[in-house]
Design a protein around this motif. Structure first.
Motif, short mmCIF file in Angstrom:
data_model
loop_
_atom_site.label_atom_id
_atom_site.label_comp_id
_atom_site.label_asym_id
_atom_site.label_seq_id
_atom_site.Cartn_x
_atom_site.Cartn_y
_atom_site.Cartn_z
N THR A 210 37.24 42.43 38.06
CA THR A 210 38.19 43.48 38.42
C THR A 210 39.03 43.08 39.62
O THR A 210 40.26 43.25 39.63
CB THR A 210 37.44 44.79 38.73
OG1 THR A 210 36.75 45.23 37.55
CG2 THR A 210 38.41 45.89 39.16
N ARG A 213 41.52 40.46 38.54
CA ARG A 213 42.64 41.04 37.81
C ARG A 213 43.62 41.72 38.76
O ARG A 213 44.84 41.58 38.63
CB ARG A 213 42.13 42.06 36.78
CG ARG A 213 41.47 41.44 35.57
CD ARG A 213 41.00 42.53 34.61
NE ARG A 213 42.11 43.29 34.08
CZ ARG A 213 42.83 42.94 33.01
NH1 ARG A 213 42.54 41.82 32.36
NH2 ARG A 213 43.84 43.68 32.59
N GLN A 217 47.48 40.65 39.37
CA GLN A 217 48.60 41.57 39.23
C GLN A 217 49.46 41.58 40.49
O GLN A 217 50.69 41.63 40.42
CB GLN A 217 48.08 42.97 38.92
CG GLN A 217 47.49 43.11 37.53
CD GLN A 217 46.73 44.40 37.33
OE1 GLN A 217 46.36 45.07 38.29
NE2 GLN A 217 46.46 44.76 36.08
N LEU A 282 45.03 37.92 32.49
CA LEU A 282 44.87 38.36 33.87
C LEU A 282 43.42 38.27 34.34
O LEU A 282 42.89 39.19 34.97
CB LEU A 282 45.39 39.79 34.05
CG LEU A 282 46.90 39.98 33.94
CD1 LEU A 282 47.26 41.44 34.14
CD2 LEU A 282 47.63 39.11 34.95
#
Length: 373
Positions: A210, A213, A217, A282
């Motif tokens: 997480t 990612r 981003q 991602l």
């Protein structure tokens, strides 16, 4: 047998294993460009094998039928089952370690240069498959402090995840058994250890993916902003990347200029080459990664626990030790795929150190149990 004959046989076997492995990778590879690349590498290894076969024939040495070794067969099977990307980092690491294997062999100087070239090719394919940055991309990343990149090895992660579950629960169970706990208490403790460890691994993996990612981003957002604010600098970065891949400077600049006309394509290229990010992934799926970690840990942790489901007392303890030793040996064999050691050595080392850790916890549990009683 002379030293030269043994060396020639070893070299022949290594080259034949290499040819068999690259042929298997080509069979398992869906991408036509990489498939052709693996076939070319297989043909090169076959040519090298013929070089050593001719030397053995000239010396009048009989050559037995070739059977791929355990490592080659296992990697080929894993590539067919999980895809080439699953095993490619392991193969690339082995090629890099062996790139100078002919450097000290006076009759193989030509092969030595080709082996170094093969290692570089496989490293490049592995980097592209795993999303690693290239040399120029890495330089750019260091210049812009918020950039991060990297790639993993799925096979290594899977083996180590199962090993974590096996060793931690084996030691936990032996510690409780050493304290003189009943079979039911050991069984309850083992299940608690399995669930606690698997949940901890899953949560850790979920957080890791997480965060990766979210970082990806953020990086993509900053890269998109740079494309808008400083397009000439980003075009120069693209040109450097293409030049590092072998394009002449003028061609690299022309391709970069053309690509900059499509901002989405430019961002996609910069993300992959400069940041080491696949915009389509991602960093992967956090829930899938968590589930995989949970399952791998649980698979390893069940081995020392299973005997207590069927047996009691010291019989269950002995069976747990035996089954855990077999599982440790199997994991050792798998680690030989990426540590360069023989399967026998890796298995023995795994059993010795895993057994030593369990013996320490068993002894500690025994001492604690005596003191508390």
């Amino acid at each position: 047998m002379s030293d030269d004959i043994k060396r020639h046989r070893d070299n022949l076997r290594d080259e034949l294993n290499g040819a068999a492995l690259y042929t298997a990778l080509a069979d398992a590879e869906a991408d036509p460009v990489r498939k052709d690349l693996f076939l070319q590498l297989a043909q090169a290894e076959t040519t090298h094998a013929q070089f050593w076969r001719d030397k053995l024939t000239a010396a009048g040495v009989a050559q037995p039928a070739f059977v791929p070794d355990f490592r080659t067969r296992l990697l080929a099977r894993l590539a067919r089952r999980f895809g080439v990307r699953f095993v490619l980092p392991t193969i690339a690491a082995a090629e890099f370690a062996d790139r100078n294997k002919y450097a000290e062999q006076s009759d193989a100087h030509r092969l030595s240069a080709e082996e170094r070239g093969h290692a570089a090719v496989v490293q490049a394919v592995a980097a592209q498959s795993g999303g690693a940055t290239g040399f120029v991309g890495a330089d750019i990343a260091r210049a812009e402090s918020w950039h991060r990149g990297g790639s993993g090895n799925n096979l290594r992660a899977a083996v180590l995840g199962a090993n974590d579950g096996l060793v931690s629960n084996f030691c936990l169970i032996m510690g409780v058994a050493g304290a003189g706990a009943s079979g039911k208490v050991i069984l309850l403790t083992g299940f608690a250890g399995l669930l606690a460890g698997a949940c901890s691994m899953a949560l850790g993996e979920w957080l890791s993916v997480t965060n990766a990612r979210e970082l990806a981003q953020t990086q993509l957002g900053k890269e998109a902003a740079e494309l808008e604010q400083t397009p000439q600098a980003e075009q120069h970065e693209l040109a450097l990347i293409f030049q590092a891949k072998g394009l002449p400077k003028a061609d690299a600049q022309r391709v970069a200029a053309t690509l900059m006309q499509d901002k989405k394509g430019a961002l996609d290229t910069l993300a992959r080459e400069e940041l080491g990010i696949d915009p389509a992934e991602l960093g992967g799926n956090a829930w899938s990664a968590a589930g995989t970690s949970f399952a791998l840990f649980a698979v390893g942790a069940i081995f020392p626990l299973a005997p207590f489901l069927l047996l009691t007392d010291q019989t269950a303890v002995a069976a747990s030790v035996g089954l855990s030793a077999l599982a440790l040996a199997a994991i050792g064999v798998l680690t030989s795929l990426f540590n360069g050691r023989s399967p026998a050595f890796s298995a023995a080392r795994q059993v010795v150190f895993g057994g030593l850790a369990a013996a320490i916890t068993y002894g500690s549990g025994h001492l604690l149990g005596v003191s508390l009683s």
